[in-house]
Design an enzyme around this catalytic site. Structure first.
Site, PDB file in Angstrom:
ATOM      1  N   ASN A  37      43.227  27.523  49.065  1.00  0.00           N
ATOM      2  CA  ASN A  37      41.970  28.130  49.486  1.00  0.00           C
ATOM      3  C   ASN A  37      41.648  29.338  48.615  1.00  0.00           C
ATOM      4  O   ASN A  37      41.543  29.160  47.394  1.00  0.00           O
ATOM      5  CB  ASN A  37      41.888  28.383  51.001  1.00  0.00           C
ATOM      6  CG  ASN A  37      42.970  29.229  51.600  1.00  0.00           C
ATOM      7  OD1 ASN A  37      44.154  28.888  51.565  1.00  0.00           O
ATOM      8  ND2 ASN A  37      42.589  30.336  52.198  1.00  0.00           N
ATOM      9  N   ASP A  38      41.475  30.532  49.125  1.00  0.00           N
ATOM     10  CA  ASP A  38      40.882  31.635  48.368  1.00  0.00           C
ATOM     11  C   ASP A  38      41.548  31.877  47.008  1.00  0.00           C
ATOM     12  O   ASP A  38      42.782  31.908  46.910  1.00  0.00           O
ATOM     13  CB  ASP A  38      41.007  32.942  49.147  1.00  0.00           C
ATOM     14  CG  ASP A  38      40.420  32.873  50.536  1.00  0.00           C
ATOM     15  OD1 ASP A  38      39.900  31.823  50.914  1.00  0.00           O
ATOM     16  OD2 ASP A  38      40.502  33.898  51.242  1.00  0.00           O
ATOM     17  N   TYR A  97      48.693  36.584  52.452  1.00  0.00           N
ATOM     18  CA  TYR A  97      47.264  36.299  52.469  1.00  0.00           C
ATOM     19  C   TYR A  97      46.540  36.968  51.289  1.00  0.00           C
ATOM     20  O   TYR A  97      47.153  37.600  50.444  1.00  0.00           O
ATOM     21  CB  TYR A  97      46.671  36.717  53.820  1.00  0.00           C
ATOM     22  CG  TYR A  97      46.871  35.681  54.912  1.00  0.00           C
ATOM     23  CD1 TYR A  97      47.923  34.770  54.864  1.00  0.00           C
ATOM     24  CD2 TYR A  97      46.022  35.604  56.004  1.00  0.00           C
ATOM     25  CE1 TYR A  97      48.112  33.806  55.850  1.00  0.00           C
ATOM     26  CE2 TYR A  97      46.204  34.650  57.004  1.00  0.00           C
ATOM     27  CZ  TYR A  97      47.247  33.764  56.924  1.00  0.00           C
ATOM     28  OH  TYR A  97      47.431  32.813  57.904  1.00  0.00           O
ATOM     29  N   SER A  98      45.228  36.841  51.266  1.00  0.00           N
ATOM     30  CA  SER A  98      44.434  37.110  50.063  1.00  0.00           C
ATOM     31  C   SER A  98      44.483  38.559  49.596  1.00  0.00           C
ATOM     32  O   SER A  98      44.708  39.487  50.369  1.00  0.00           O
ATOM     33  CB  SER A  98      42.986  36.714  50.299  1.00  0.00           C
ATOM     34  OG  SER A  98      42.852  35.329  50.392  1.00  0.00           O
ATOM     35  N   GLU A 220      35.226  39.036  55.599  1.00  0.00           N
ATOM     36  CA  GLU A 220      36.372  38.643  54.791  1.00  0.00           C
ATOM     37  C   GLU A 220      36.057  38.841  53.311  1.00  0.00           C
ATOM     38  O   GLU A 220      34.899  38.758  52.876  1.00  0.00           O
ATOM     39  CB  GLU A 220      36.746  37.183  55.051  1.00  0.00           C
ATOM     40  CG  GLU A 220      37.369  36.951  56.418  1.00  0.00           C
ATOM     41  CD  GLU A 220      38.028  35.585  56.540  1.00  0.00           C
ATOM     42  OE1 GLU A 220      39.126  35.530  57.118  1.00  0.00           O
ATOM     43  OE2 GLU A 220      37.458  34.593  56.054  1.00  0.00           O
TER      44      GLU A 220
END
Length: 504
Positions: A37-38, A97-98, A220
């Site tokens: 994803n990101d 996470y990102s 986000e």
């Protein structure tokens, strides 16, 4: 005995059949296995482009997020590396996470959010950093987490650090956040050394007050990026952000969560001289954009990529081969008349360039673009002399499985209802006002990106079509002149072995 998460990820990659999937792209970043994803930690380091990304190698059986890693020297040919950040510490045990990258005195700092879930109802988020001097060996800071708690007045939904060097030599961080009243915002921090961070407050918008109070329930991936003006010697501060839960009373914003931007000037905690907010891409799949960081003082265009995907939309045909989602093609950003312009940054020097066999006019009879028929990865740039009332179109695929791009009455309708992933079926957007429509069409097996009016409008989608036969057709209600400027076809290259990285 603790799990060896690095070894488990390596085993998942070695057992993967993703690369043999006819839908697996040739020049877009895709995961070697599992879920992507990101984009994260994008950075140009010693002449090499590094794209890190959210990587779930055990998807869908187990949700555990690493940072995947791919590299390129031309932004077109990508090589997989081993995962760079492993969620094996107490502060990131449920996922790394990102975040983004910043370079300081030869060291790359990869900022990220460590996710911890004590229970299904609870969440702890910690802002952390990994450093590297060669982007082969990665070291988690012994001082992690650098920001262990959200500031007063905000929930634990604080994540996605984006760090940049300020003009005074200090560093600033922008974080996506949620207030205690369940509204979204962006937080700003400052640091003299990339380690000790002080909370400065929320980012505010004096001229765009609707962004200040109740604009969605969570923001986000907010990032303040500096983008040059296309016509003037000026640099703009552009906020890229993904507000969740907004419902603007105007065209667009149809995805589960939209991706927006605001152009302005950053002064302290205020983004001033802003106009309206806009949607960054009008397609079915697009989220979490990020730009490439560079060495201090290194010049170069502002380059961006994004996730060609959306939350909760993983059930795609590629999962039959154990992978899902890609990143977009790399795009160069400029600002023109207060709006972002996106131009694909795709090197076609290794592709086969087509110079003949293309029409100079399209009309009521469908024209087969013979140089592209049977080619499932290509780039075509052309102009059509057509005013807002003209009816014309493009079709990718076959009569039974296709994506149609229909231009009519000043609008574009994209219809993928006959594909193997018809999610959303069709979408209509208003076209930029122009008498000559420039079109850049990029298609890479199961990813399609359309850029119109020299990048004023972009439309990104997954396009799962029949593998063969494959064709490209054009037509118009009345004869229209068309001029092809660049057509390139891509073919597969030999697979490269995945190169290892080391964690300290």
């Amino acid at each position: 005995m603790e799990e060896d998460l690095r070894a488990l990820a390596r085993q998942a990659v070695e057992a993967s059949t993703a690369a043999s999937d006819p839908d697996y792209p040739l020049f877009h970043v895709a995961p070697p296995v599992g879920r992507l994803n990101d984009p994260n930690g994008l950075v140009v380091h010693r002449g090499v482009y590094h794209a890190f990304y959210q990587f779930s190698p055990f998807h869908p059986d187990r949700k555990l997020v690493y940072w995947g890693h791919s590299t390129s020297t031309d932004l077109t040919t990508w090589e997989h590396r081993e995962a760079a950040i492993i969620p094996d510490s107490w502060y990131d045990r449920n996922g790394a996470y990102s975040g983004n990258a910043v370079v300081d005195r030869g060291t790359v700092h990869l900022n990220y959010t460590g996710n911890v879930r004590p229970s299904e109802e609870e969440r702890d988020t910690h802002q952390c950093v990994v450093t590297s001097t060669d982007l082969v060996t990665f070291t988690k800071s012994p001082r992690n987490p650098l920001i262990p708690e959200p500031p007063h007045g905000h929930t634990r939904h604080v994540r996605d650090p984006q760090v940049w060097r300020d003009d005074d030599g200090s560093f600033r961080m922008c974080l996506g956040a949620q207030r205690q009243d369940l509204t979204g915002c962006a937080l700003l921090y400052r640091s003299p050394d990339l380690t000790t961070w002080e909370f400065e407050g929320e980012l505010s918008f004096p001229e765009t007050p609707e962004l200040n109070q109740d604009f969605g329930y969570m923001w986000e991936c907010p990032a303040i990026v500096r983008v040059p003006d296309a016509d003037a010697d000026k640099i703009h501060d552009v906020l890229l952000f993904c507000p969740q839960g907004i419902s603007p009373s105007r065209e667009g914003f149809k995805n589960i969560f939209p991706t927006c931007y605001v152009v302005g000037e950053l002064h302290g905690n205020q983004l001033r001289n802003t106009g309206d907010f806009h949607e960054l891409d009008r397609g079915f799949e697009f989220y979490a954009p990020q730009v490439f960081a560079r060495e201090p003082g290194e010049s170069g265009p502002t380059l961006m990529t994004a996730w060609v995907g959306n939350a909760s939309e993983d059930h795609q045909p590629s999962m039959e081969h154990g992978w899902v989602h890609t990143l977009s093609v790399i795009r160069e950003l400029t600002v023109k008349d207060g709006r972002l312009i996106q131009t694909p940054h795709l090197d076609t020097s290794r592709a086969h360039t087509v110079t003949t066999g293309l029409p100079g006019q399209i009309g009521p009879t469908k024209v087969e673009l013979e140089p592209l028929n049977g080619r499932r990865s290509f780039r075509a740039v052309f102009t059509v002399e057509a005013d807002q009332t003209a009816d014309w179109g493009l079709r990718l695929g076959t009569e039974t499985s296709h994506v149609d791009f229909l231009f009519s009455g000043g609008q574009l309708t994209v219809d993928r209802s006959t594909t193997r992933y018809p999610h959303g079926n069709q979408r209509t957007v208003t076209l930029p006002q122009t008498s000559t429509m420039t079109v850049e069409l990029i298609h890479d097996r199961s990813v399609t990106e359309l850029f119109l009016a020299n990048g004023a409008l972009s439309f990104t989608l997954r396009s799962y079509l029949e593998e063969a036969p494959f064709g490209v057709q054009m037509w118009a209600a009345e004869p229209l002149p068309v001029q092809f400027h660049d057509v390139a076809r891509f073919t597969p290259s030999a697979p490269q072995p995945i190169q290892s990285s080391r964690i300290q």
